[in-house]
Design an enzyme around this catalytic site. Structure first.
Site, PDB file in Angstrom:
ATOM      1  N   ASP A  19      24.182  18.127   5.760  1.00 27.26           N
ATOM      2  CA  ASP A  19      24.353  17.049   6.729  1.00 27.26           C
ATOM      3  C   ASP A  19      23.914  15.729   6.101  1.00 27.26           C
ATOM      4  OD1 ASP A  19      25.061  15.979   9.164  1.00 27.26           O
ATOM      5  OD2 ASP A  19      23.109  16.351  10.090  1.00 27.26           O
ATOM      6  N   GLU A  79      24.448  14.757  18.526  1.00 23.65           N
ATOM      7  CA  GLU A  79      24.795  13.807  17.459  1.00 23.65           C
ATOM      8  C   GLU A  79      26.286  13.915  17.213  1.00 23.65           C
ATOM      9  OE1 GLU A  79      22.201  14.478  14.027  1.00 23.65           O
ATOM     10  OE2 GLU A  79      20.860  12.930  14.809  1.00 23.65           O
ATOM     11  N   ARG A 133      14.570  15.834  19.389  1.00 27.41           N
ATOM     12  CA  ARG A 133      13.904  14.678  18.768  1.00 27.41           C
ATOM     13  C   ARG A 133      12.393  14.837  18.725  1.00 27.41           C
ATOM     14  NH1 ARG A 133      18.139  12.616  16.190  1.00 27.41           N
ATOM     15  NH2 ARG A 133      19.883  12.227  17.605  1.00 27.41           N
ATOM     16  N   GLU A 144      19.942   6.735  20.646  1.00 27.01           N
ATOM     17  CA  GLU A 144      20.330   5.334  20.473  1.00 27.01           C
ATOM     18  C   GLU A 144      20.900   4.737  21.762  1.00 27.01           C
ATOM     19  OE1 GLU A 144      22.493   7.076  16.989  1.00 27.01           O
ATOM     20  OE2 GLU A 144      22.581   4.962  16.439  1.00 27.01           O
ATOM     21  N   TYR A 187      23.845  11.269   6.380  1.00 27.42           N
ATOM     22  CA  TYR A 187      23.202  10.261   7.237  1.00 27.42           C
ATOM     23  C   TYR A 187      23.916   8.955   6.905  1.00 27.42           C
ATOM     24  CZ  TYR A 187      18.891   8.174   9.323  1.00 27.42           C
ATOM     25  OH  TYR A 187      17.963   7.527  10.108  1.00 27.42           O
ATOM     26  N   THR A 221      24.381  24.041  15.724  1.00 28.72           N
ATOM     27  CA  THR A 221      25.326  22.970  15.387  1.00 28.72           C
ATOM     28  C   THR A 221      26.688  23.455  15.854  1.00 28.72           C
ATOM     29  OG1 THR A 221      24.046  22.379  13.404  1.00 28.72           O
ATOM     30  CG2 THR A 221      26.329  21.617  13.503  1.00 28.72           C
ATOM     31  N   THR A 264      25.346  11.249  12.186  1.00 27.78           N
ATOM     32  CA  THR A 264      25.722  10.577  13.424  1.00 27.78           C
ATOM     33  C   THR A 264      26.531   9.318  13.151  1.00 27.78           C
ATOM     34  OG1 THR A 264      23.670  11.381  14.379  1.00 27.78           O
ATOM     35  CG2 THR A 264      24.799   9.616  15.570  1.00 27.78           C
ATOM     36  N   LYS A 278      16.469  20.720  14.150  1.00 23.95           N
ATOM     37  CA  LYS A 278      17.903  20.648  13.870  1.00 23.95           C
ATOM     38  C   LYS A 278      18.567  22.020  13.764  1.00 23.95           C
ATOM     39  CE  LYS A 278      18.394  16.169  12.918  1.00 23.95           C
ATOM     40  NZ  LYS A 278      19.365  15.315  13.583  1.00 23.95           N
ATOM     41  N   HIS A 291      23.729   3.795  12.544  1.00 22.33           N
ATOM     42  CA  HIS A 291      22.819   4.847  13.019  1.00 22.33           C
ATOM     43  C   HIS A 291      21.489   4.780  12.278  1.00 22.33           C
ATOM     44  CE1 HIS A 291      21.246   8.663  14.388  1.00 22.33           C
ATOM     45  NE2 HIS A 291      21.197   9.128  13.150  1.00 22.33           N
ATOM     46  N   TYR A 330       8.805  16.547  10.692  1.00 21.94           N
ATOM     47  CA  TYR A 330       9.678  16.179   9.577  1.00 21.94           C
ATOM     48  C   TYR A 330       8.973  15.657   8.325  1.00 21.94           C
ATOM     49  CZ  TYR A 330       9.677  11.048   9.988  1.00 21.94           C
ATOM     50  OH  TYR A 330       9.331   9.729   9.966  1.00 21.94           O
ATOM     51  N   ARG A 373      10.415   2.289  12.898  1.00 22.00           N
ATOM     52  CA  ARG A 373       9.647   1.524  11.907  1.00 22.00           C
ATOM     53  C   ARG A 373       9.674   0.028  12.170  1.00 22.00           C
ATOM     54  NH1 ARG A 373      12.199   5.248   8.860  1.00 22.00           N
ATOM     55  NH2 ARG A 373      13.918   3.850   8.465  1.00 22.00           N
ATOM     56  N   GLU A 399      29.338  13.669  15.103  1.00 21.39           N
ATOM     57  CA  GLU A 399      29.617  13.667  13.669  1.00 21.39           C
ATOM     58  C   GLU A 399      31.018  14.218  13.420  1.00 21.39           C
ATOM     59  OE1 GLU A 399      26.600  15.322  11.170  1.00 21.39           O
ATOM     60  OE2 GLU A 399      24.955  14.839  12.540  1.00 21.39           O
ATOM     61  N   GLN A 406      11.474  17.289  16.019  1.00 23.21           N
ATOM     62  CA  GLN A 406      11.777  16.654  14.732  1.00 23.21           C
ATOM     63  C   GLN A 406      10.704  15.628  14.339  1.00 23.21           C
ATOM     64  OE1 GLN A 406      15.612  14.728  14.700  1.00 23.21           O
ATOM     65  NE2 GLN A 406      15.395  13.960  12.622  1.00 23.21           N
ATOM     66  N   ASP A 414      25.846  17.886  16.090  1.00 22.02           N
ATOM     67  CA  ASP A 414      24.642  18.365  15.411  1.00 22.02           C
ATOM     68  C   ASP A 414      23.450  18.196  16.357  1.00 22.02           C
ATOM     69  OD1 ASP A 414      23.337  19.484  13.239  1.00 22.02           O
ATOM     70  OD2 ASP A 414      22.728  17.530  12.475  1.00 22.02           O
TER      71      ASP A 414
END
Ligand code: CA
Length: 414
Positions: free
Chosen positions: A127, A199, A237, A363, A129, A257, A349, A253, A134, A244, A143, A201, A240, A233
């Site tokens: 997978d 997600e 959250r 999001e 990114y 899927t 995503t 995750k 996204h 992670y 962040r 995808e 995760q 996917d």
């Protein structure tokens, strides 16, 4: 009643598409098939009856088993030969199928009467990114806007090795996962995820792979791509977020899927090739693609709360991806990793520039701060038990459409 092979070009599964899948019939037998209109043609029956003789050497062996893997492994010349022959077989001028009612009756099935299965056993799942929007959205939320994109992001398609065993086909219910949850300064607890998400995808199946240690160059990468599916996917959250660091996604995750059952051939999407976003800074030479290999495929996500109809919550497009599929293959193999027929690579995503084009609830609801209207007076920040999520995709419009069909799944309680 029209002939079942007379399908208008406005149909998502018109002769311009001819997507491949694997079905199980009412007799319990599984076989590869091609979709045409509201029906399908059993490729095992056609091959056994020599329908590909002269057009594709060894077609019997490609379609004799219950998966598409042998056909995926056969490579671009075989794909082109079968596709040409299928276009001929369904055309009004060709008597081979239309003039043989017994063969047609054995090979044609209404799609409503069959069960779709995974198109192949999937050996490995990767997978990426690859949507800048996204990655930026997630970066801002976790962040802040200053360092939204990590320093590596514009230099390489970030990805991770996913879990192949829990890939399921459209219609499979998804059980809410348990996991470790941690908030504030409190110690972690174990319980059902409270932040279950989708997600949006697009994934692609590998055809012929590469030998260990022998990278696939970017300008040849498309020759290794068999075709495309929609991918949901599913993501927990809260699980995760705690787990992670430092090795990336794991149980948040790998519980499920979902993919759509019909694999749209690369060749069917070639008329919809477009340039992706400008890449600045220029990628390193091994990763720089001199050709446009994005695709204009409109994507939609709807959520249906329990007992209510679906409400579209996201409209995005495959063309929003920053990194294209050839770059994903080139980067994946650049260190020598071998890809194999039937491996699934997914985009990550796909979020567009507009708030209603974001490809996840994380999001769309901006980390829980802007609840999303899902109709019938219901709002969601994350998925509730009983919610059904459906993704669909199509290239083209009006009288020239190549449809992806749907991938759908309902959330079961933990
Ligand atoms: Ca993902």
């Amino acid at each position: 009643m029209p002939h079942p092979l007379d399908v208008p070009p406005s149909h998502p599964f018109s002769p311009a598409n001819l997507p491949y899948g694997v079905f199980r019939g009412t007799d319990g037998r599984s076989a590869p098939a091609v979709a045409i209109g509201d029906g399908l043609l059993d490729l095992g029956v056609l091959a056994a009856r020599s329908a590909f003789d002269g057009a594709v050497p060894g077609a019997d062996a490609l379609f004799g088993g219950p998966t598409l893997r042998p056909f995926m492994a056969a490579g671009a010349p075989a794909w082109a030969g079968v596709r040409r022959r299928l276009a001929e077989l369904v055309s009004p001028a060709c008597p081979d199928l239309r003039g043989d009612p017994e063969l047609l009756a054995r090979a044609w099935r209404s799609r409503g009467e069959v069960t779709m299965l995974l198109p192949t056993e999937i050996g490995d799942y990767t997978d990426f990114y690859a949507s800048r929007q996204h990655a930026t959205n997630v970066g801002i939320m976790f962040r802040g806007p200053e360092n939204a994109l990590m320093p590596n992001w514009l230099h390489l398609p970030v990805g991770y090795h996913g879990r192949a065993s829990s890939i399921v086909v459209d219609g499979t219910p998804i059980r809410r996962p348990h996991g470790q949850l941690q908030t504030g300064d409190a110690p972690p607890t174990f319980g059902p995820s409270r932040q279950l998400d989708f997600e949006l995808e697009v994934g692609f199946f590998m055809g012929p792979g590469n030998a260990l240690g022998e990278p696939i160059p970017v300008e040849r990468a498309h020759e290794h791509i068999f075709g495309f599916v929609l991918v949901n996917d599913w993501s927990a959250r809260d699980i995760q977020r705690w787990e992670y660091v430092p090795l990336g996604p794991f149980l948040g995750k790998n519980f499920a899927t979902s993919i759509s059952p019909w694999v749209v051939p690369l060749e069917a999407l070639l008329p919809y090739r477009v340039a992706g976003p400008a890449q600045e800074p220029a990628p390193l030479p091994y990763l720089a693609d001199p050709e446009p290999w994005s695709f204009d495929v409109a994507l939609e996500v709807s959520v249906a709360p329990p007992g209510a109809g679906p409400k579209v919550v996201c409209r995005s497009n495959l063309r929003h991806l920053y990194w294209n599929v050839r770059q994903m293959v080139a980067h994946h193999t650049s260190g020598g990793c071998n890809l194999r027929p039937g491996d699934l690579l997914a985009s990550g995503t796909i979020s567009g520039p507009d708030p209603d084009s974001f490809g996840s609830l994380l999001e769309l609801a901006w980390r829980g701060t802007r609840p999303v209207d899902v109709g019938s007076g219901a709002e969601r920040t994350f998925l509730a038990d009983g919610d059904r999520v459906t993704m669909s995709g199509r290239a083209g419009s009006g009288d020239a459409v190549v449809g992806f069909g749907e991938v759908s799944g309902v959330i079961l309680p933990a």
